[in-house]
Design a protein around this motif. Structure first.
Motif, short mmCIF file in Angstrom:
data_model
loop_
_atom_site.label_atom_id
_atom_site.label_comp_id
_atom_site.label_asym_id
_atom_site.label_seq_id
_atom_site.Cartn_x
_atom_site.Cartn_y
_atom_site.Cartn_z
N LEU A 78 2.63 -2.35 -15.22
CA LEU A 78 3.24 -2.20 -13.89
C LEU A 78 2.98 -3.42 -13.02
O LEU A 78 3.88 -3.89 -12.30
CB LEU A 78 2.69 -0.94 -13.22
CG LEU A 78 3.11 0.39 -13.86
CD1 LEU A 78 2.37 1.56 -13.24
CD2 LEU A 78 4.62 0.59 -13.75
N TYR A 79 1.77 -3.96 -13.08
CA TYR A 79 1.47 -5.17 -12.32
C TYR A 79 2.35 -6.34 -12.75
O TYR A 79 2.71 -7.18 -11.94
CB TYR A 79 0.00 -5.55 -12.49
CG TYR A 79 -0.92 -5.02 -11.41
CD1 TYR A 79 -0.86 -5.52 -10.11
CD2 TYR A 79 -1.86 -4.03 -11.69
CE1 TYR A 79 -1.70 -5.04 -9.11
CE2 TYR A 79 -2.71 -3.55 -10.70
CZ TYR A 79 -2.63 -4.06 -9.42
OH TYR A 79 -3.47 -3.59 -8.42
N HIS A 91 1.10 10.60 -14.21
CA HIS A 91 -0.02 9.89 -13.60
C HIS A 91 0.40 8.79 -12.62
O HIS A 91 -0.47 8.04 -12.15
CB HIS A 91 -0.91 9.29 -14.70
CG HIS A 91 -1.49 10.32 -15.61
ND1 HIS A 91 -2.51 11.17 -15.23
CD2 HIS A 91 -1.18 10.66 -16.90
CE1 HIS A 91 -2.81 11.97 -16.23
NE2 HIS A 91 -2.02 11.69 -17.25
N TYR A 92 1.69 8.69 -12.28
CA TYR A 92 2.08 7.63 -11.37
C TYR A 92 1.39 7.73 -10.00
O TYR A 92 1.11 6.68 -9.38
CB TYR A 92 3.60 7.55 -11.22
CG TYR A 92 4.22 8.61 -10.34
CD1 TYR A 92 4.27 8.45 -8.95
CD2 TYR A 92 4.77 9.76 -10.88
CE1 TYR A 92 4.84 9.42 -8.14
CE2 TYR A 92 5.33 10.73 -10.09
CZ TYR A 92 5.37 10.56 -8.72
OH TYR A 92 5.93 11.52 -7.91
N PRO A 93 1.06 8.94 -9.47
CA PRO A 93 0.36 8.95 -8.18
C PRO A 93 -0.97 8.19 -8.22
O PRO A 93 -1.27 7.39 -7.32
CB PRO A 93 0.16 10.44 -7.90
CG PRO A 93 1.26 11.12 -8.65
CD PRO A 93 1.41 10.31 -9.90
N ASN A 94 -1.76 8.41 -9.27
CA ASN A 94 -3.04 7.71 -9.38
C ASN A 94 -2.85 6.22 -9.67
O ASN A 94 -3.59 5.37 -9.14
CB ASN A 94 -3.90 8.34 -10.47
CG ASN A 94 -4.45 9.69 -10.06
OD1 ASN A 94 -4.50 10.02 -8.88
ND2 ASN A 94 -4.86 10.48 -11.03
N LEU A 95 -1.89 5.89 -10.50
CA LEU A 95 -1.60 4.49 -10.79
C LEU A 95 -1.20 3.76 -9.51
O LEU A 95 -1.64 2.63 -9.26
CB LEU A 95 -0.50 4.39 -11.84
CG LEU A 95 -0.89 4.80 -13.27
CD1 LEU A 95 0.35 5.11 -14.11
CD2 LEU A 95 -1.71 3.70 -13.95
N CYS A 96 -0.37 4.40 -8.71
CA CYS A 96 0.06 3.78 -7.45
C CYS A 96 -1.10 3.62 -6.47
O CYS A 96 -1.19 2.61 -5.75
CB CYS A 96 1.19 4.60 -6.82
SG CYS A 96 2.76 4.47 -7.71
N PRO A 151 0.37 -3.08 -1.85
CA PRO A 151 1.03 -1.88 -1.32
C PRO A 151 2.53 -1.86 -1.55
O PRO A 151 3.12 -0.81 -1.77
CB PRO A 151 0.69 -1.93 0.17
CG PRO A 151 -0.52 -2.80 0.27
CD PRO A 151 -0.40 -3.80 -0.83
N GLU A 152 3.16 -3.03 -1.52
CA GLU A 152 4.61 -3.09 -1.71
C GLU A 152 5.00 -2.64 -3.11
O GLU A 152 5.94 -1.86 -3.29
CB GLU A 152 5.10 -4.52 -1.44
CG GLU A 152 6.62 -4.66 -1.55
CD GLU A 152 7.08 -6.09 -1.28
OE1 GLU A 152 8.27 -6.37 -1.52
OE2 GLU A 152 6.26 -6.91 -0.83
N LEU A 153 4.26 -3.13 -4.12
CA LEU A 153 4.53 -2.72 -5.50
C LEU A 153 4.27 -1.22 -5.68
O LEU A 153 5.05 -0.51 -6.31
CB LEU A 153 3.65 -3.52 -6.47
CG LEU A 153 3.72 -3.12 -7.95
CD1 LEU A 153 5.14 -3.24 -8.50
CD2 LEU A 153 2.75 -3.96 -8.78
N ALA A 154 3.17 -0.75 -5.10
CA ALA A 154 2.83 0.66 -5.22
C ALA A 154 3.92 1.54 -4.62
O ALA A 154 4.32 2.56 -5.20
CB ALA A 154 1.50 0.95 -4.53
#
Length: 599
Positions: free
Chosen positions: A217-218, A244-249, A278-281
C-alpha cells in the motif's frame, strides 16, 4: 503437427543481453529436444549407477534408453515408500541417489493422509533457479517497462519439520524462499518486489500478510504487477484487505505499526516504510469503504499491468472473480512445476487462461508419457504395462499422464498430472495442464480424491448412526464464491425416528468429523494457512438424488450405467441441488493439525 518456432507473434526483441542469452538458451534446448533428453538420461544413470535402486533393477551401468525402459519399472510413490522411509530415518547410503539427499520436499499429493516426501539434492536448487531466470526474459517480450516499477507478490513460507534422521521436510517454495538463490539474489530492475524478505519468511501467516500488504500500500504507485502463486492466494490477499483495511489505514495515518505484529524481524523490515501519510490512508479508506469492490486492484494499484497467478487446472474456478477484482487484467501463468520437478515455461504468458500451454524444458529431467484414451484411462488393450512415449514423440491433440526420471533419484515416477498436447515449439512439445489424476476436490494446494471423501462420509455416517439416521446418497462441490473457498457436501439422509432426528449441533459435528478424516494438506490449509474455509454440509430433501439421476438421463446418460457423481461442477446440477437444500451446517471448530509428521 503444429510447430511454434522463433519469436511468438507480437513479441518484442529482448531489451538487454541477459534476456537475449536466456531466450537463446530456450531456443537451443527446444530445437534439440530429443538429443538433450538422451544426454539427460545418460547423465542421471551414469551418476547413479552404483545406487541400490538401479543395481536392484540390473542396469549394470548401462545408460541407454532401451535398457532403461526394459529393466526399470514405472512406479508410484507407494512403490518407493520403503526407500523414502529409510532415508528419512537417517540411512544416507546411496539408495536412490549417489549424491546425498539434502532435504525432502513435501508434495501436496497425499499418501495415507500425509504429504509425500520427495527426495532432492542440493544442485536441484540451481536447476530450479535456472527455470526462474527464464521467466522475465519471456515476459519482457510482451510487457515493456517492467524495470520501471515493482512487483507486489504475496509469497509465504509454510510449516516445516525434520525427519527422524534429521533431514528438513518442507514445501518446495518454502525451500526456495529460504535458499541463497532467493535470499541473496542480486539486484535486478525487472524483479524488484515490494515485500521485504523478512516479511515473506515470517512463519505467521497473519503477520506476513499484514506486512506485505502494508508495504504494498505504501508503494502503490510503484506497483506494475500483482500476484501470488495460486489464484486462491491472491483472492485471500484481497479478502485480507477487506477485513483489515481499518487497521492498515491507522498504521499509514500514524506512521506506526500495529501491536498485533510481534515478530521483531517483521517490525524491523517494515520500519523503513513507516511514515505518517494521512492522505494515503484516507484514499485507501475511501476506496475500501465503498460497497462495490469491482476493479479494487486497479483502484488501489492503478499502474498494474497484469496479474501473475496460476489459473490452470483447479485454479480456473477463480478466473471470473479475479476478473471482477482486477477489471479484467491479463492473468499470466508463467511456469509449470511441482515438488517432484520443475518442468517448463509458458512462452506466451499473457495469453487467455484457456490457451495456456507450457513448453517442457528437456534439460530439467527425463520425461516420458503414458498415452490416455478419450475417457482418461491408460490406452492399452491388454493387461501388459502401457508403452511409454518419449518427450519428442507425443502427438498433438492427445492426452498423456506424465512420468519423470530426476537427478535426485526418482525413476520412471508417475507424477499424476494429465496433460494435453497443444503443439510444439521447435521440437519440444507444449502441454495444457488438464487435471490431477483422481482428484475430486481442490480449493488451494489441497487435493482430495474419491477414497478420502468416502472415508470422511463414512465417519459422518458413523456419528449419525447413533441417532438411527443414515446417509442415502452424497455428492460434493468446491465452493469458491466464498473467500477462502470451502468444501460443500450434499447429503440426503434417512431418519428412522423423526422425533430423534440428528440436531443442528450433531450435523455440525459431522462436518468436523469429515474434516478430521481429510488429509494433512487440507487440515494445514484450514488451521495454519487459513486458505480453506470450514466444511459445509447441505442436507437435501428426500428424493433429490433421484431427481439428479432423472436430469442426467434427460441429458443422454444411460440409466443402466448411471452412477451418482461424487463431485459436481456443472452449474445447473449445483443449482438443482441448492434448490433442494433444507438445512446447512458448518464445522464448529478447526480440525487437528500439527507440523510434526508421523513417520
Amino acid at each position: 503437427m503444429t510447430v511454434d518456432s522463433g519469436l511468438p507473434p507480437q513479441a518484442a526483441p529482448p531489451p538487454c543481453e541477459k534476456d537475449a542469452k536466456a531466450l537463446r538458451f530456450i531456443e537451443d534446448m527446444t530445437r534439440n529436444c530429443d538429443f538433450v533428453q538422451v544426454k539427460v538420461l545418460e547423465e542421471i544413470l551414469s551418476r547413479n549407477a552404483e545406487t541400490e535402486y538401479l543395481k536392484r533393477h540390473r542396469l549394470k551401468g548401462r545408460t541407454d534408453r532401451e535398457t532403461f525402459k526394459a529393466r526399470v519399472p514405472v512406479i508410484t510413490y507407494d512403490d518407493i515408500q520403503p526407500e523414502i522411509q529409510r532415508i528419512a530415518n537417517g540411512d544416507f547410503s546411496p539408495i536412490l541417489s549417489a549424491q546425498r539427499i539434502s532435504e525432502f520436499l513435501t508434495s501436496s499429493g497425499t499418501s495415507a493422509g500425509e504429504r509425500k516426501l520427495m527426495p532432492t539434492i542440493q544442485e536441484e536448487l540451481d536447476r530450479r533457479q535456472l527455470l526462474y531466470s527464464l521467466l522475465m526474459p519471456v515476459m519482457n517480450q510482451y510487457m515493456p517497462g517492467l524495470d520501471k516499477g515493482k512487483a507486489l507478490y504475496f509469497l509465504f513460507v509454510k510449516a516445516e519439520t525434520r525427519t527422524p534422521g534429521g533431514l528438513v521436510a518442507r514445501p518446495v517454495l518454502t525451500s526456495y524462499y529460504k535458499s541463497k538463490h532467493f535470499m541473496n539474489r542480486p539486484y535486478d530492475p525487472y524483479n524488484v518486489m515490494t515485500s521485504p524478505n523478512d516479511a515473506v519468511l515470517c512463519p505467521d501467516s497473519f503477520q506476513s500478510m499484514y506486512a506485505q500488504m502494508l508495504c504494498g500500500l505504501y508503494q502503490r504507485l510503484d506497483v506494475l504487477r500483482v500476484g501470488a502463486v495460486f489464484a486462491s492466494g491472491l483472492l485471500r490477499a484481497i479478502r485480507f484487505l477487506q477485513l483489515h483495511y481499518p487497521n492498515l489505514c491507522l498504521d499509514i495515518e500514524s506512521g506506526t505499526l500495529s501491536q498485533e505484529i510481534t515478530d521483531p524481524l517483521v517490525r524491523a523490515c517494515v520500519s523503513g516504510f513507516l511514515k505518517p501519510n494521512p492522505e494515503l490512508a484516507e484514499f485507501i479508506r475511501s476506496e475500501c469503504i465503498k460497497e462495490s469492490w469491482e476493479s479494487i486492484i486497479t483502484r488501489i494499484w492503478p499502474n498494474t499491468k497484469y496479474l501473475e497467478v496460476i489459473v490452470t487446472g483447479a485454479m480456473a474456478q477463480y478466473i471470473s472473480i479475479l476478473d471482477y477484482y482486477s477489471g479484467g487484467l491479463p492473468k499470466a501463468c508463467t511456469m509449470y512445476a511441482s515438488s517432484e520437478c520443475y518442468f517448463g515455461v509458458n512462452l506466451r504468458p499473457l495469453c487467455k487462461p484457456s490457451e495456456v500451454s507450457y513448453t517442457i524444458m528437456p534439460n530439467m529431467a527425463y520425461f516420458e508419457f503414458i498415452p490416455l484414451d478419450s475417457a482418461g484411462s491408460v490406452s492399452s488393450r491388454s493387461a501388459a504395462p502401457p508403452h511409454l512415449v518419449d518427450l519428442a514423440d507425443v502427438e498433438v491433440g492427445k492426452e498423456y499422464e506424465l512420468v519423470i526420471t530426476t537427478y535426485a533419484g526418482l525413476y520412471r515416477y508417475r507424477v499424476g498430472d494429465v496433460l494435453y498436447v497443444t503443439g510444439f515449439h521447435n521440437s519440444a512439445p507444449q502441454f495444457r495442464f488438464v487435471r490431477r489424476k483422481n482428484v475430486l476436490l481442490s480449493i488451494d494446494s489441497d487435493k482430495t480424491d474419491e477414497s478420502e471423501l468416502q472415508r470422511a462420509v463414512d465417519n459422518a455416517a458413523a456419528l449419525l448412526s447413533r441417532f438411527d439416521a443414515g446417509i442415502v446418497e452424497y455428492t460434493s462441490y468446491a465452493d469458491t464464491k466464498t473467500i477462502p473457498g470451502h468444501y460443500v457436501v450434499y447429503l440426503e439422509l434417512m431418519v428412522k425416528d423423526a422425533g430423534n432426528s440428528p440436531s443442528h449441533e450433531v450435523l455440525n459435528l459431522c462436518c468436523l468429523a469429515m474434516e478430521e478424516s481429510l488429509n494433512s494438506v487440507y487440515r494445514q490449509g484450514r488451521v495454519a494457512d487459513s486458505s480453506i474455509g470450514p466444511l459445509e454440509i447441505r442436507v437435501v430433501r428426500n428424493g433429490t438424488f433421484e431427481e439428479l439421476m432423472d436430469y442426467a438421463i434427460s441429458r443422454g446418460a444411460s440409466i443402466n450405467q448411471y452412477k451418482v457423481p461424487r463431485c459436481v461442477n456443472f452449474m445447473p446440477i449445483v443449482e438443482l441441488l441448492d434448490s433442494r437444500v433444507i438445512s446447512a451446517h458448518f464445522s464448529p471448530s478447526l480440525p487437528h493439525w500439527s507440523p510434526e509428521r508421523r513417520l
